[in-house]
Enzyme design. Structure first.
Site, PDB file in Angstrom:
ATOM      1  N   HIS A  72     -42.165   0.590 -32.983  1.00 10.63           N
ATOM      2  CA  HIS A  72     -41.754   1.866 -33.613  1.00 10.63           C
ATOM      3  C   HIS A  72     -40.603   1.579 -34.288  1.00 10.63           C
ATOM      4  O   HIS A  72     -39.534   1.068 -33.794  1.00 10.63           O
ATOM      5  CB  HIS A  72     -41.620   2.909 -32.721  1.00 10.63           C
ATOM      6  CG  HIS A  72     -42.994   3.581 -32.309  1.00 10.63           C
ATOM      7  ND1 HIS A  72     -43.025   4.824 -32.202  1.00 10.63           N
ATOM      8  CD2 HIS A  72     -44.127   3.109 -31.803  1.00 10.63           C
ATOM      9  CE1 HIS A  72     -44.269   5.191 -31.834  1.00 10.63           C
ATOM     10  NE2 HIS A  72     -44.963   4.194 -31.701  1.00 10.63           N
ATOM     11  N   TYR A 196     -39.164  14.440 -31.442  1.00 11.38           N
ATOM     12  CA  TYR A 196     -38.342  15.418 -30.579  1.00 11.38           C
ATOM     13  C   TYR A 196     -38.294  16.629 -31.288  1.00 11.38           C
ATOM     14  O   TYR A 196     -37.291  16.602 -32.387  1.00 11.38           O
ATOM     15  CB  TYR A 196     -37.004  14.654 -30.480  1.00 11.38           C
ATOM     16  CG  TYR A 196     -36.927  13.340 -29.440  1.00 11.38           C
ATOM     17  CD1 TYR A 196     -37.610  12.041 -30.127  1.00 11.38           C
ATOM     18  CD2 TYR A 196     -36.465  13.411 -28.374  1.00 11.38           C
ATOM     19  CE1 TYR A 196     -37.454  11.086 -29.383  1.00 11.38           C
ATOM     20  CE2 TYR A 196     -36.538  12.242 -27.368  1.00 11.38           C
ATOM     21  CZ  TYR A 196     -37.102  11.296 -28.000  1.00 11.38           C
ATOM     22  OH  TYR A 196     -36.913   9.990 -27.135  1.00 11.38           O
ATOM     23  N   PRO A 288     -34.034  12.143 -19.286  1.00 13.57           N
ATOM     24  CA  PRO A 288     -35.016  11.239 -19.962  1.00 13.57           C
ATOM     25  C   PRO A 288     -34.881  11.614 -21.598  1.00 13.57           C
ATOM     26  O   PRO A 288     -35.431  10.442 -22.415  1.00 13.57           O
ATOM     27  CB  PRO A 288     -36.430  11.302 -19.515  1.00 13.57           C
ATOM     28  CG  PRO A 288     -36.305  12.924 -18.772  1.00 13.57           C
ATOM     29  CD  PRO A 288     -34.858  13.016 -18.405  1.00 13.57           C
ATOM     30  N   LYS A 292     -33.269   6.186 -21.592  1.00 12.97           N
ATOM     31  CA  LYS A 292     -32.421   5.237 -21.125  1.00 12.97           C
ATOM     32  C   LYS A 292     -32.657   4.475 -19.517  1.00 12.97           C
ATOM     33  O   LYS A 292     -32.193   3.362 -19.565  1.00 12.97           O
ATOM     34  CB  LYS A 292     -31.097   5.599 -21.380  1.00 12.97           C
ATOM     35  CG  LYS A 292     -30.528   5.639 -22.694  1.00 12.97           C
ATOM     36  CD  LYS A 292     -30.323   4.215 -23.598  1.00 12.97           C
ATOM     37  CE  LYS A 292     -30.217   4.221 -24.824  1.00 12.97           C
ATOM     38  NZ  LYS A 292     -31.143   3.801 -25.636  1.00 12.97           N
ATOM     39  N   TYR A 380     -30.224   4.559 -29.527  1.00 12.67           N
ATOM     40  CA  TYR A 380     -31.576   4.790 -29.268  1.00 12.67           C
ATOM     41  C   TYR A 380     -31.968   3.630 -29.222  1.00 12.67           C
ATOM     42  O   TYR A 380     -32.921   3.081 -27.993  1.00 12.67           O
ATOM     43  CB  TYR A 380     -32.115   5.672 -30.106  1.00 12.67           C
ATOM     44  CG  TYR A 380     -33.318   6.084 -29.874  1.00 12.67           C
ATOM     45  CD1 TYR A 380     -33.592   7.218 -29.045  1.00 12.67           C
ATOM     46  CD2 TYR A 380     -34.750   5.520 -29.832  1.00 12.67           C
ATOM     47  CE1 TYR A 380     -35.292   7.810 -28.501  1.00 12.67           C
ATOM     48  CE2 TYR A 380     -35.732   5.664 -29.219  1.00 12.67           C
ATOM     49  CZ  TYR A 380     -35.895   7.173 -28.821  1.00 12.67           C
ATOM     50  OH  TYR A 380     -37.236   7.496 -28.198  1.00 12.67           O
TER      51      TYR A 380
HETATM   52  P1  RFL Z   1     -37.744   3.335  -9.350  1.00 14.72           P
HETATM   53  O1  RFL Z   1     -38.656   2.870 -10.458  1.00 14.72           O
HETATM   54  O2  RFL Z   1     -37.672   4.473  -9.006  1.00 14.72           O
HETATM   55  O3  RFL Z   1     -38.293   2.155  -8.288  1.00 14.72           O
HETATM   56  C1  RFL Z   1     -37.895   2.197  -6.844  1.00 14.72           C
HETATM   57  C2  RFL Z   1     -38.670   1.820  -5.664  1.00 14.72           C
HETATM   58  O4  RFL Z   1     -38.255   1.725  -4.626  1.00 14.72           O
HETATM   59  C3  RFL Z   1     -39.010   2.297  -3.630  1.00 14.72           C
HETATM   60  N1  RFL Z   1     -38.488   2.925  -2.381  1.00 14.72           N
HETATM   61  C4  RFL Z   1     -38.438   2.084  -1.372  1.00 14.72           C
HETATM   62  N2  RFL Z   1     -38.929   1.050  -0.942  1.00 14.72           N
HETATM   63  C5  RFL Z   1     -38.603   0.717   0.425  1.00 14.72           C
HETATM   64  N3  RFL Z   1     -37.859   1.527   1.326  1.00 14.72           N
HETATM   65  C6  RFL Z   1     -37.433   2.556   1.029  1.00 14.72           C
HETATM   66  N4  RFL Z   1     -36.824   3.461   1.934  1.00 14.72           N
HETATM   67  C7  RFL Z   1     -37.457   3.226  -0.297  1.00 14.72           C
HETATM   68  N5  RFL Z   1     -37.157   4.145  -1.291  1.00 14.72           N
HETATM   69  C8  RFL Z   1     -37.852   4.035  -2.640  1.00 14.72           C
HETATM   70  C9  RFL Z   1     -40.070   3.397  -4.427  1.00 14.72           C
HETATM   71  O5  RFL Z   1     -41.232   3.717  -4.049  1.00 14.72           O
HETATM   72  C10 RFL Z   1     -40.082   2.623  -5.805  1.00 14.72           C
HETATM   73  O6  RFL Z   1     -41.361   1.820  -5.522  1.00 14.72           O
HETATM   74  O7  RFL Z   1     -36.347   2.648  -9.844  1.00 14.72           O
HETATM   75  P2  RFL Z   1     -35.940   1.380 -10.698  1.00 14.72           P
HETATM   76  O8  RFL Z   1     -36.631   0.295 -10.375  1.00 14.72           O
HETATM   77  O9  RFL Z   1     -34.342   1.461 -10.759  1.00 14.72           O
HETATM   78  O10 RFL Z   1     -36.563   1.900 -12.308  1.00 14.72           O
HETATM   79  C11 RFL Z   1     -35.760   3.126 -12.728  1.00 14.72           C
HETATM   80  C12 RFL Z   1     -36.873   3.820 -13.701  1.00 14.72           C
HETATM   81  O11 RFL Z   1     -38.018   4.076 -13.079  1.00 14.72           O
HETATM   82  C13 RFL Z   1     -36.429   5.168 -14.323  1.00 14.72           C
HETATM   83  O12 RFL Z   1     -35.135   5.029 -14.504  1.00 14.72           O
HETATM   84  C14 RFL Z   1     -37.164   5.470 -15.741  1.00 14.72           C
HETATM   85  O13 RFL Z   1     -38.416   5.844 -15.089  1.00 14.72           O
HETATM   86  C15 RFL Z   1     -36.575   6.833 -16.401  1.00 14.72           C
HETATM   87  N6  RFL Z   1     -37.322   7.414 -17.295  1.00 14.72           N
HETATM   88  C16 RFL Z   1     -37.163   6.586 -18.626  1.00 14.72           C
HETATM   89  N7  RFL Z   1     -36.647   5.470 -18.906  1.00 14.72           N
HETATM   90  C17 RFL Z   1     -36.518   4.964 -19.958  1.00 14.72           C
HETATM   91  O14 RFL Z   1     -35.935   3.823 -20.217  1.00 14.72           O
HETATM   92  N8  RFL Z   1     -37.506   5.323 -20.921  1.00 14.72           N
HETATM   93  C18 RFL Z   1     -38.117   6.384 -21.008  1.00 14.72           C
HETATM   94  O15 RFL Z   1     -38.684   6.829 -21.937  1.00 14.72           O
HETATM   95  C19 RFL Z   1     -38.145   7.109 -19.809  1.00 14.72           C
HETATM   96  N9  RFL Z   1     -38.814   8.395 -19.546  1.00 14.72           N
HETATM   97  C20 RFL Z   1     -38.098   8.341 -17.022  1.00 14.72           C
HETATM   98  C21 RFL Z   1     -39.039   8.761 -18.260  1.00 14.72           C
HETATM   99  C22 RFL Z   1     -38.362   8.830 -16.018  1.00 14.72           C
HETATM  100  C23 RFL Z   1     -39.001  10.057 -15.702  1.00 14.72           C
HETATM  101  N10 RFL Z   1     -39.510  10.446 -14.457  1.00 14.72           N
HETATM  102  C24 RFL Z   1     -40.723  10.792 -13.862  1.00 14.72           C
HETATM  103  C25 RFL Z   1     -38.232  10.371 -13.532  1.00 14.72           C
HETATM  104  C26 RFL Z   1     -39.802   9.894 -18.269  1.00 14.72           C
HETATM  105  C27 RFL Z   1     -39.872  10.628 -17.108  1.00 14.72           C
HETATM  106  C28 RFL Z   1     -40.830  11.869 -16.786  1.00 14.72           C
HETATM  107  C1  PHB Z   2     -42.239   8.738 -22.799  1.00 16.21           C
HETATM  108  O1  PHB Z   2     -42.974   8.071 -23.827  1.00 16.21           O
HETATM  109  O2  PHB Z   2     -42.704   8.818 -21.901  1.00 16.21           O
HETATM  110  C2  PHB Z   2     -40.832   8.879 -23.318  1.00 16.21           C
HETATM  111  C3  PHB Z   2     -40.604   8.812 -24.520  1.00 16.21           C
HETATM  112  C4  PHB Z   2     -39.094   9.252 -25.040  1.00 16.21           C
HETATM  113  C5  PHB Z   2     -38.344   9.903 -24.188  1.00 16.21           C
HETATM  114  C6  PHB Z   2     -38.723   9.977 -22.829  1.00 16.21           C
HETATM  115  C7  PHB Z   2     -40.150   9.524 -22.253  1.00 16.21           C
HETATM  116  O3  PHB Z   2     -37.019  10.222 -24.376  1.00 16.21           O
END
Ligand code: RFL
Ligand code: PHB
Length: 384
Positions: A72, A196, A288, A292, A380
């Site tokens: 994108h 957005y 989110p 980041k 971004y």
């Molecule tokens: P994770 O992905 O949470 O992985 C942690 C892992 O540890 C396990 N765990 C354990 N394992 C053993 N023993 C225990 N006691 C444990 N406790 C936990 C868990 O099961 C899991 O598998 O952390 P990590 O690796 O630091 O990754 C971080 C990302 O997942 C997170 O920052 C992003 O998903 C945030 N986020 C977004 N980030 C972006 O860069 N771009 C995005 O567009 C974006 N959109 C989002 C998001 C997060 C969202 N949610 C649901 C929180 C959109 C959403 C909706």
């Molecule tokens: C997504 O596609 O999941 C997404 C995109 C942009 C954001 C957060 C999540 O800021």
């Protein structure tokens, strides 16, 4: 059992760290409490910064990402009856983002680790950290894993951060008075780029996963359950918030995933204690809106892998000692950007007309001034 680096958590941070260490000849074992299937299906982030894509490609795990990811070159900001494009390609030639689901990154990393004989233990129970000051080891399900270093990559609700003695870590936190309802729908995206949208009914985001699958988010009250949102209500609200400009119609389809995410900013300082190093969501989370979280997790483990390489190659802990300091600069920049995007686009208080006018004035500025648009764009797509 013995390994050089004991990694807790098979999210993007833990898996990428294990892979980067493998490339440097350093052994690791990954302990994950959920099943492989659960981890590979967990729907989360979708936006990869330019530098995140480079890291994955250089590490040899970017082939499918380059094939299936959607590059994108801009995003749309929609408010009132106006829509404006922030054109990354004009403001920052050569820099872009890629839309590729986080669970696809996770699948690619698990496949690469297992193909190389990597040791990932799924569904482990009762992971606990011990002797973090000098001779760290992990216990889980009746077993013991001795290691030189522990990497806490177990997300915001993990066991690593709470294993640090009281008083060592300082935490900084910001709660927001709303959550995001996120859905996946089997319908082609209604626009080519992310939208957005700021409206008086609250924020909405149009995103996507593929030419056949769209991803949407709605600002919702913090105490909402996904059960309060039958499909018809979701489509009606998305239409009310996105069909605000002439000629735009939202295509609808079958919703096959729904989840509510609380919105929070959180940082722990430092991100290390003794031989324990925290990375990704275990150390910090962002709302989110700035996309980041995943990108910060990748940036952390890039720094950590290099510091561990120096440590095991030369015995020098200089880079490891500076791990936190090296990461926190980027972490706080991302905190600020995520707070700023969140503040710009969400409804905080429906009675606050003054606040609403400030938001619109700021959006007018960001969309009219090249300097302001460049500020948004460079944060971004990701700072170097
Ligand atoms: P994770 O992905 O949470 O992985 C942690 C892992 O540890 C396990 N765990 C354990 N394992 C053993 N023993 C225990 N006691 C444990 N406790 C936990 C868990 O099961 C899991 O598998 O952390 P990590 O690796 O630091 O990754 C971080 C990302 O997942 C997170 O920052 C992003 O998903 C945030 N986020 C977004 N980030 C972006 O860069 N771009 C995005 O567009 C974006 N959109 C989002 C998001 C997060 C969202 N949610 C649901 C929180 C959109 C959403 C909706
Ligand atoms: C997504 O596609 O999941 C997404 C995109 C942009 C954001 C957060 C999540 O800021």
């Amino acid at each position: 059992m013995r390994t050089q680096v004991g990694i807790i958590g098979a999210g993007p941070a833990g898996l990428l760290l294990s892979h980067l260490l493998h490339l440097r000849g350093i052994s690791s074992v990954v302990l994950e409490k959920r099943s492989r299937d659960h981890v590979e299906r967990r729907v989360r982030a979708g936006v990869l910064e330019h530098g995140t894509v480079d890291t994955l490609v250089q590490a040899g795990v970017g082939a499918r990402l380059l094939r299936e990811g959607l590059p994108h070159h801009g995003i749309e900001l929609r408010y009132g009856a106006e829509s404006h494009r922030i054109a990354f390609d004009q403001l920052l030639p050569g820099r872009s983002i890629t839309v590729y689901g986080q669970q696809e990154v996770v699948k690619d990393l698990i496949a690469a680790r297992l193909a190389a004989g990597g040791d990932i233990r799924f569904e482990v129970t009762d992971v606990a950290l011990h002797a973090l000051e000098d001779r760290p080891y992990l216990t889980f399900g009746g077993e013991r894993l001795d290691c030189d270093v522990i990497a806490g990559c177990d997300g915001f609700h993990g066991v690593s951060r709470p294993a640090v003695p009281d008083g060592v870590l300082t935490t900084y936190e910001r709660a927001y008075p709303f959550a995001w309802l996120g859905i996946l729908a089997r319908v082609p995206p209604s626009a080519e780029e992310l939208i957005y949208a700021r409206t008086d009914r609250g924020f909405a985001l149009h995103s996507m996963r593929s030419p056949e699958v769209s991803r949407f988010y709605l600002q919702v009250p913090p105490d909402t359950s996904a059960d309060d949102w039958p499909d018809e209500r979701i489509w009606a609200e998305l239409k009310a918030r996105l069909e605000t400009v002439p000629g735009f119609t939202l295509a609808t389809g079958e919703i096959f995933d729904k989840g509510v995410t609380p919105m929070r900013g959180f940082v722990t300082e430092p991100m290390q204690y003794g031989r324990l190093y925290l990375a990704g969501d275990a150390a910090h989370i962002v709302p989110p809106t700035g996309a980041k979280g995943l990108n910060l997790a990748v940036a952390d483990v890039r720094v950590l892998a290099e510091a561990l390489d120096a440590f095991f190659a030369t015995g020098s802990a200089d880079l490891l000692d500076g791990y936190s300091r090296a990461c926190l600069k980027r972490v706080w920049r991302a905190q600020h950007f995520s707070w700023w995007m969140t503040t710009l686009l969400h409804t905080f208080d429906t009675d606050d007309d003054y606040g609403r006018r400030l938001q619109v004035s700021h959006l007018d500025y960001v969309t009219a001034s090249e300097a302001a648009a460049t500020t948004l764009a460079e944060n971004y797509v990701g700072l170097p």
